[in-house]
Structure formats: C-alpha cells, structure tokens
Design an enzyme around this catalytic site. Structure first.
Site, PDB file in Angstrom:
ATOM      1  CD  GLU A  99      -1.521   4.715   4.439  1.00 31.05           C
ATOM      2  OE1 GLU A  99      -1.021   5.545   5.235  1.00 31.05           O
ATOM      3  OE2 GLU A  99      -2.200   3.734   4.800  1.00 31.05           O
ATOM      4  CG  ASN A 141      -0.516  -0.341   2.498  1.00 30.20           C
ATOM      5  OD1 ASN A 141       0.551  -0.945   2.637  1.00 30.20           O
ATOM      6  ND2 ASN A 141      -1.245   0.043   3.522  1.00 30.20           N
ATOM      7  CB  CYS A 200      -5.298  -1.478  -1.631  1.00 28.68           C
ATOM      8  SG  CYS A 200      -6.578  -0.779  -0.587  1.00 28.68           S
ATOM      9  CB  CYS A 245     -10.814  -2.688   0.910  1.00 21.31           C
ATOM     10  SG  CYS A 245     -10.312  -2.150  -0.733  1.00 21.31           S
ATOM     11  CD  GLU A 251      -5.358  -6.127  -1.200  1.00 24.11           C
ATOM     12  OE1 GLU A 251      -4.890  -4.978  -1.082  1.00 24.11           O
ATOM     13  OE2 GLU A 251      -5.979  -6.702  -0.292  1.00 24.11           O
ATOM     14  CB  CYS A 305      -8.781  -4.848  -3.081  1.00 26.86           C
ATOM     15  SG  CYS A 305      -7.684  -3.423  -3.090  1.00 26.86           S
TER      16      CYS A 305
HETATM   17  N1  THU Z   1      -5.177  -1.800   2.792  1.00 27.54           N
HETATM   18  C1  THU Z   1      -4.601  -2.548   1.811  1.00 27.54           C
HETATM   19  O1  THU Z   1      -3.580  -2.159   1.228  1.00 27.54           O
HETATM   20  N2  THU Z   1      -5.170  -3.736   1.503  1.00 27.54           N
HETATM   21  C2  THU Z   1      -6.190  -4.297   2.182  1.00 27.54           C
HETATM   22  O2  THU Z   1      -6.580  -5.407   1.848  1.00 27.54           O
HETATM   23  C3  THU Z   1      -6.832  -3.588   3.299  1.00 27.54           C
HETATM   24  C4  THU Z   1      -6.394  -2.184   3.488  1.00 27.54           C
HETATM   25  C5  THU Z   1      -4.518  -0.530   3.170  1.00 27.54           C
HETATM   26  C6  THU Z   1      -5.172   0.737   2.730  1.00 27.54           C
HETATM   27  C7  THU Z   1      -4.565   1.727   3.697  1.00 27.54           C
HETATM   28  O3  THU Z   1      -3.288   2.139   3.214  1.00 27.54           O
HETATM   29  C8  THU Z   1      -4.343   0.901   4.962  1.00 27.54           C
HETATM   30  O4  THU Z   1      -4.410  -0.448   4.572  1.00 27.54           O
HETATM   31  C9  THU Z   1      -5.365   1.169   6.058  1.00 27.54           C
HETATM   32  O5  THU Z   1      -6.657   1.071   5.576  1.00 27.54           O
END
Ligand code: THU
Length: 138
Positions: free
Chosen positions: A43, A41, A52, A85, A54, A88
């Site tokens: 941000e 991920n 994310c 999420c 994925e 994803c």
């Molecule tokens: N996140 C992911 O990268 N993948 C997931 O399957 C769940 C959430 C990330 C998004 C964000 O950067 C952090 O986790 C908190 O939500």
C-alpha cells in the site's frame, strides 16, 4: 491444488505492507515451467498507488521471464475466501487460460475453487482489438 502453492501464498502474505487497510493478502502463481511466483499487497499513503498481491505475483513472474500461468492461489484473513478484485481478474486473464484453476483461501482454512473464466466471464481480450473496424467515425 497442491499444498506448495497454498503454502507459498500464505508465507508471502506475511510480508504484505498494509499500514492503511491492515488487510494482508498473499498470492502465488504456478507457471508452465512449474516455477512458483509470489506477491503481496503493497500500500501507499496515496491510496490508489497501492498494488494488489496478484499484481505483485504477476510482476515477479514476468521479471522471471515467464508469461503463462497454470494455477493460482490467493489468501487473506477474511472469514470467507478472498476473491480477486476486478482489476486483478483482468490481469490474471492476460496470462492464464480460462480453465486455469484458482483457489481462494481464508486463513481460517476455508477454501473455494474456481477458474479464471468464471472470475471474468465475457472478458475483454485481444480479439476485440483486432476484429471489426477501429475507425472512430465508423
Ligand atoms: N487486495 C489484494 O491484494 N488482493 C485482492 O484480491 C483483494 C484486495 C488488497 C488491496 C488492498 O491493499 C487491501 O487488499 C484492501 O483492499
């Protein structure tokens, strides 16, 4: 689930850029060729612009010229194995058949096995675009 995919997801998790959530996630995909693509991920100060793990792995796969996922692993540091999420789940369903195995992991060793169809039942799929009428007045 082979250990190489889990190891790849664990290793890329360490590269996550997560100054806002402090919640690093790693994802690894195997494709029909046997290759592994990874993503973490990433941000952004404008929160919705974050991506994310994925999504990163899927982008790497497409950049590698591949479009068919055969196995997925996702790992995070939560107590319970991390579920992808909603967005994803739809992104994975674009490139993976329903029976494709997905391993959800926690860094404490907890694991859960599921599959794409169970993560996204009744998925919106290309048939919906081409069947029936698309006339907005019909
Ligand atoms: N996140 C992911 O990268 N993948 C997931 O399957 C769940 C959430 C990330 C998004 C964000 O950067 C952090 O986790 C908190 O939500």
């Amino acid at each position: 689930m082979s250990n190489d995919l889990i190891l790849a997801a664990s290793q890329v998790r360490l590269k996550a850029y997560v100054p806002y959530s402090n919640f690093p996630v790693g994802a690894a995909l195997r494709t029909v060729s046997g290759a592994i693509y990874v993503g973490c991920n990433v941000e952004n100060v404008a929160y919705p612009e974050g991506t994310c793990a994925e999504a990163g792995a899927i982008a790497a796969m497409c950049a590698g010229g591949e479009y068919e996922i055969t196995e997925v692993a996702v790992i995070a540091g939560s107590d319970r194995p991390v579920p992808p999420c909603g967005g994803c789940r739809q992104k994975l369903a674009e490139f993976a058949k329903g029976q494709v195995p997905v391993t959800l992991l926690a860094t404490n060793g907890a694991q859960e096995r599921t599959m794409v169809a169970d993560l996204l039942p009744s998925a919106f799929d290309p048939d919906h675009l081409t069947s029936g009428t698309q006339d907005p007045k019909a």
